[in-house]
Design an enzyme around this catalytic site. Structure first.
Site, PDB file in Angstrom:
ATOM      1  N   ARG A 115     164.723 -15.507 102.349  1.00 12.49           N
ATOM      2  CA  ARG A 115     163.329 -15.217 102.708  1.00 12.49           C
ATOM      3  C   ARG A 115     162.651 -16.393 103.423  1.00 12.49           C
ATOM      4  NH1 ARG A 115     160.575 -10.925 100.092  1.00 12.49           N
ATOM      5  NH2 ARG A 115     162.087  -9.260  99.917  1.00 12.49           N
TER       6      ARG A 115
ATOM      7  N   ARG B 189     155.870 -14.151 104.577  1.00  7.92           N
ATOM      8  CA  ARG B 189     154.411 -14.291 104.481  1.00  7.92           C
ATOM      9  C   ARG B 189     153.904 -15.683 104.145  1.00  7.92           C
ATOM     10  NH1 ARG B 189     153.989  -8.967 100.896  1.00  7.92           N
ATOM     11  NH2 ARG B 189     155.724 -10.149 100.067  1.00  7.92           N
TER      12      ARG B 189
ATOM     13  N   ARG C 232     152.709 -10.251 112.008  1.00  6.97           N
ATOM     14  CA  ARG C 232     152.810  -9.077 111.135  1.00  6.97           C
ATOM     15  C   ARG C 232     151.567  -8.197 111.293  1.00  6.97           C
ATOM     16  NH1 ARG C 232     153.145  -5.384 108.262  1.00  6.97           N
ATOM     17  NH2 ARG C 232     153.836  -5.174 106.110  1.00  6.97           N
TER      18      ARG C 232
ATOM     19  N   ASP D   6     165.668  -5.502 106.436  1.00  6.23           N
ATOM     20  CA  ASP D   6     165.548  -5.270 105.001  1.00  6.23           C
ATOM     21  C   ASP D   6     166.768  -4.490 104.516  1.00  6.23           C
ATOM     22  OD1 ASP D   6     163.288  -5.670 102.830  1.00  6.23           O
ATOM     23  OD2 ASP D   6     164.336  -3.814 102.365  1.00  6.23           O
TER      24      ASP D   6
ATOM     25  N   TYR E  58     167.175   1.281  94.086  1.00  2.00           N
ATOM     26  CA  TYR E  58     165.927   1.642  94.788  1.00  2.00           C
ATOM     27  C   TYR E  58     165.934   3.118  95.179  1.00  2.00           C
ATOM     28  CZ  TYR E  58     164.485  -3.225  95.002  1.00  2.00           C
ATOM     29  OH  TYR E  58     164.090  -4.489  94.646  1.00  2.00           O
TER      30      TYR E  58
HETATM   31  C1  LIG Z   1     165.665  -6.355  96.856  1.00  2.00           C
HETATM   32  C2  LIG Z   1     165.535  -6.703  98.311  1.00  2.00           C
HETATM   33  C3  LIG Z   1     164.671  -6.077  99.265  1.00  2.00           C
HETATM   34  N1  LIG Z   1     164.890  -6.688 100.484  1.00  2.00           N
HETATM   35  C4  LIG Z   1     165.831  -7.687 100.343  1.00  2.00           C
HETATM   36  C5  LIG Z   1     166.286  -7.674  99.002  1.00  2.00           C
HETATM   37  C6  LIG Z   1     167.399  -8.553  98.438  1.00  2.00           C
HETATM   38  C7  LIG Z   1     166.962  -9.932  98.166  1.00  2.00           C
HETATM   39  C8  LIG Z   1     165.978 -10.087  97.023  1.00  2.00           C
HETATM   40  O1  LIG Z   1     166.360  -9.827  95.879  1.00  2.00           O
HETATM   41  O2  LIG Z   1     164.838 -10.481  97.322  1.00  2.00           O
HETATM   42  C9  LIG Z   1     166.393  -8.555 101.392  1.00  2.00           C
HETATM   43  C10 LIG Z   1     165.502  -9.025 102.481  1.00  2.00           C
HETATM   44  N2  LIG Z   1     164.204  -8.666 102.769  1.00  2.00           N
HETATM   45  C11 LIG Z   1     163.774  -9.342 103.872  1.00  2.00           C
HETATM   46  C12 LIG Z   1     164.849 -10.120 104.358  1.00  2.00           C
HETATM   47  C13 LIG Z   1     164.775 -10.867 105.681  1.00  2.00           C
HETATM   48  C14 LIG Z   1     165.427 -12.108 105.881  1.00  2.00           C
HETATM   49  C15 LIG Z   1     164.943 -13.303 105.067  1.00  2.00           C
HETATM   50  O3  LIG Z   1     164.057 -14.030 105.553  1.00  2.00           O
HETATM   51  O4  LIG Z   1     165.509 -13.555 103.983  1.00  2.00           O
HETATM   52  C16 LIG Z   1     165.923  -9.956 103.467  1.00  2.00           C
HETATM   53  C17 LIG Z   1     167.292 -10.619 103.466  1.00  2.00           C
HETATM   54  C18 LIG Z   1     162.448  -9.253 104.500  1.00  2.00           C
HETATM   55  C19 LIG Z   1     161.307  -8.722 103.736  1.00  2.00           C
HETATM   56  N3  LIG Z   1     161.279  -7.631 102.898  1.00  2.00           N
HETATM   57  C20 LIG Z   1     160.016  -7.417 102.453  1.00  2.00           C
HETATM   58  C21 LIG Z   1     159.156  -8.393 103.012  1.00  2.00           C
HETATM   59  C22 LIG Z   1     157.654  -8.474 102.820  1.00  2.00           C
HETATM   60  C23 LIG Z   1     157.012  -7.386 103.651  1.00  2.00           C
HETATM   61  C24 LIG Z   1     155.755  -7.785 104.390  1.00  2.00           C
HETATM   62  O5  LIG Z   1     155.770  -8.716 105.216  1.00  2.00           O
HETATM   63  O6  LIG Z   1     154.757  -7.113 104.181  1.00  2.00           O
HETATM   64  C25 LIG Z   1     159.952  -9.222 103.819  1.00  2.00           C
HETATM   65  C26 LIG Z   1     159.512 -10.379 104.653  1.00  2.00           C
HETATM   66  C27 LIG Z   1     159.603  -6.286 101.559  1.00  2.00           C
HETATM   67  C28 LIG Z   1     160.497  -5.944 100.442  1.00  2.00           C
HETATM   68  N4  LIG Z   1     161.793  -5.560 100.554  1.00  2.00           N
HETATM   69  C29 LIG Z   1     162.342  -5.347  99.291  1.00  2.00           C
HETATM   70  C30 LIG Z   1     161.321  -5.588  98.336  1.00  2.00           C
HETATM   71  C31 LIG Z   1     161.493  -5.476  96.830  1.00  2.00           C
HETATM   72  C32 LIG Z   1     160.172  -5.924  99.050  1.00  2.00           C
HETATM   73  C33 LIG Z   1     158.808  -6.160  98.489  1.00  2.00           C
HETATM   74  C34 LIG Z   1     158.648  -7.532  97.931  1.00  2.00           C
HETATM   75  C35 LIG Z   1     157.838  -8.396  98.847  1.00  2.00           C
HETATM   76  O7  LIG Z   1     156.912  -7.862  99.468  1.00  2.00           O
HETATM   77  O8  LIG Z   1     158.112  -9.590  98.913  1.00  2.00           O
HETATM   78  C36 LIG Z   1     163.734  -4.940  99.038  1.00  2.00           C
END
Ligand SMILES: Cc1c2[nH]c(c1CCC(=O)O)Cc1[nH]c(c(CCC(=O)O)c1C)Cc1[nH]c(c(CCC(=O)O)c1C)Cc1[nH]c(c(C)c1CCC(=O)O)C2
Length: 354
Positions: free
Chosen positions: A34, A38, A47, A84, A160
């Site tokens: 990540r 944000r 965004r 994602d 999920y």
């Molecule tokens: C479980 C999981 C998800 N997504 C991901 C996982 C596995 C890793 C982990 O356990 O965190 C993987 C993921 N999600 C995202 C990336 C991008 C690359 C990176 O920078 O790591 C990666 C590798 C972007 C994202 N994925 C998400 C965001 C935030 C969305 C936004 O900008 O509004 C980002 C940058 C949204 C997301 N996507 C997911 C969730 C649970 C959420 C909400 C939580 C949150 O908002 O932080 C599913």
């Protein structure tokens, strides 16, 4: 873009790829899960213009920019594709949306009949903007910086798909796995095939390595872990390498703990990710010494910064630095992280360089 993958290990001067090939470097490579997101003001600005989160994931120009934002700011060794794990269920025909401030929401699958209504195979055309992003990022990155593609592990993605959201130790999927193991196995098998196709497409588009995220596997008791985490990830690695020989793969079963040894002896990955909670010395002792470990600085220490962060980094370097090591966090960067603390972490890792 088309044709066989360039030999990933021949990309010159990449600390990240050298480490995946089993080298122990005095200055290990560093990147952060990540690392785009944000906590960066430039991400929040972009965004706000992009529409929904999925719109951003499917916009190659903007997704390329977001992938590169942390690389422009910090001297990281690898970029990770901005996308994602839930694009896979989306391309299987499940409804997926991201609710601002809450997280993902999917139309939950409650029975075999529900997921039989999904596509048999993943619609790769739907994901072509993702592969376009991979090739654009690779073209813009310096040769010594690696590009990491990724997918969710079948089990985590299934949690999920079944629950429709995160939380409560993903109990609905575990319940389905106990009540209808054959039906759950069918879903997992379909996700293995879909994930193979998605990872192979990323590797062919220019990703130098791919990471498999099993974020929820650690909660499973050992027998369930072996069946729903280890076995599908092993199959996924083998099937990817049938199509892309020598593909570099990182496997992250978050919170595997005492199950790591069994996981690492079954799964033919080039590196294993460690969560914040792992005992690092114990982890090192159960994974062969030529296989890299990745982790495991506490994301909360990254929020704290200062002496606490330096100490957290030093502990990782001391525990794991005698063998192939990729410095990372034990889970993703938190939103409240001051960006300067990322610069501090990178500087601490590089301190003995030069
Ligand atoms: C479980 C999981 C998800 N997504 C991901 C996982 C596995 C890793 C982990 O356990 O965190 C993987 C993921 N999600 C995202 C990336 C991008 C690359 C990176 O920078 O790591 C990666 C590798 C972007 C994202 N994925 C998400 C965001 C935030 C969305 C936004 O900008 O509004 C980002 C940058 C949204 C997301 N996507 C997911 C969730 C649970 C959420 C909400 C939580 C949150 O908002 O932080 C599913």
């Amino acid at each position: 873009m088309s044709g066989p993958v360039s030999e990933p290990t021949k990309r010159d001067g990449s600390r990240f790829l050298d480490t995946l090939s089993g080298k122990t470097l005095s200055v290990p490579p560093v990147w952060l899960m990540r690392q785009a997101g944000r906590y960066l003001p430039e991400y929040r600005a972009l965004r706000a213009e992009a529409g929904s989160f999925l719109d951003l994931c499917y916009n190659p120009a903007l997704a390329t920019e977001v992938t590169l934002q942390p690389i422009r700011r910090f001297d990281l060794d690898a970029a990770i594709l901005f996308s994602d794990i839930l694009v896979v269920p989306h391309a299987l025909g499940q409804e997926v949306r991201f609710v601002e401030g809450e997280g993902p929401r999917l139309d939950p699958l409650t029975s075999r009949a529900d997921f039989r209504r999904l596509r048999e195979a993943i619609d790769l055309d739907m994901l072509s903007p993702v592969y376009e992003t991979v090739s654009r990022v690779r073209a813009e990155l310096a040769p010594d910086k690696a590009l990491i593609g990724f997918c969710g592990a079948p089990y985590t993605v299934a949690t999920y798909m079944v629950a429709g959201r995160g939380g409560d130790e993903q109990a609905p999927a575990r319940l389905m796995a106990y009540l209808d193991p054959d039906g759950f196995a069918e879903l997992i098998d379909r996700l293995v095939e879909a994930s193979v196709a998605h990872l192979v497409a990323q590797l062919r588009a220019g990703a130098d390595a791919v990471q498999i995220f099993d974020s929820w596997a650690g909660d499973l008791p050992p027998a369930e872990f072996a069946r729903w985490s280890t076995a599908p990830i092993k199959a996924l690695c083998e099937k990817v390498r049938e199509q892309v020989p020598g593909a570099k793969i990182l496997a992250f079963a978050r919170g595997a703990g005492a199950k790591l040894g069994g996981f690492a002896s079954a799964v033919p990955a080039d590196a294993f990710g460690l969560a914040t909670s792992e005992n690092l010395a114990a982890a090192r002792s159960v994974v062969p010494y030529d296989i890299a470990l990745q982790g495991a600085v506490d994301p909360i220490a990254l929020v704290a910064g200062g002496a606490a962060l330096d100490r957290a980094v030093d502990l990782v370097l001391e525990a794991l630095g005698g063998a192939p090591l990729i410095v990372n966090l034990g889970h993703g960067v938190r939103q409240q992280t001051p960006p300067e603390h990322v610069a501090q972490l990178v500087a601490r890792v590089r301190r003995r360089a030069g």
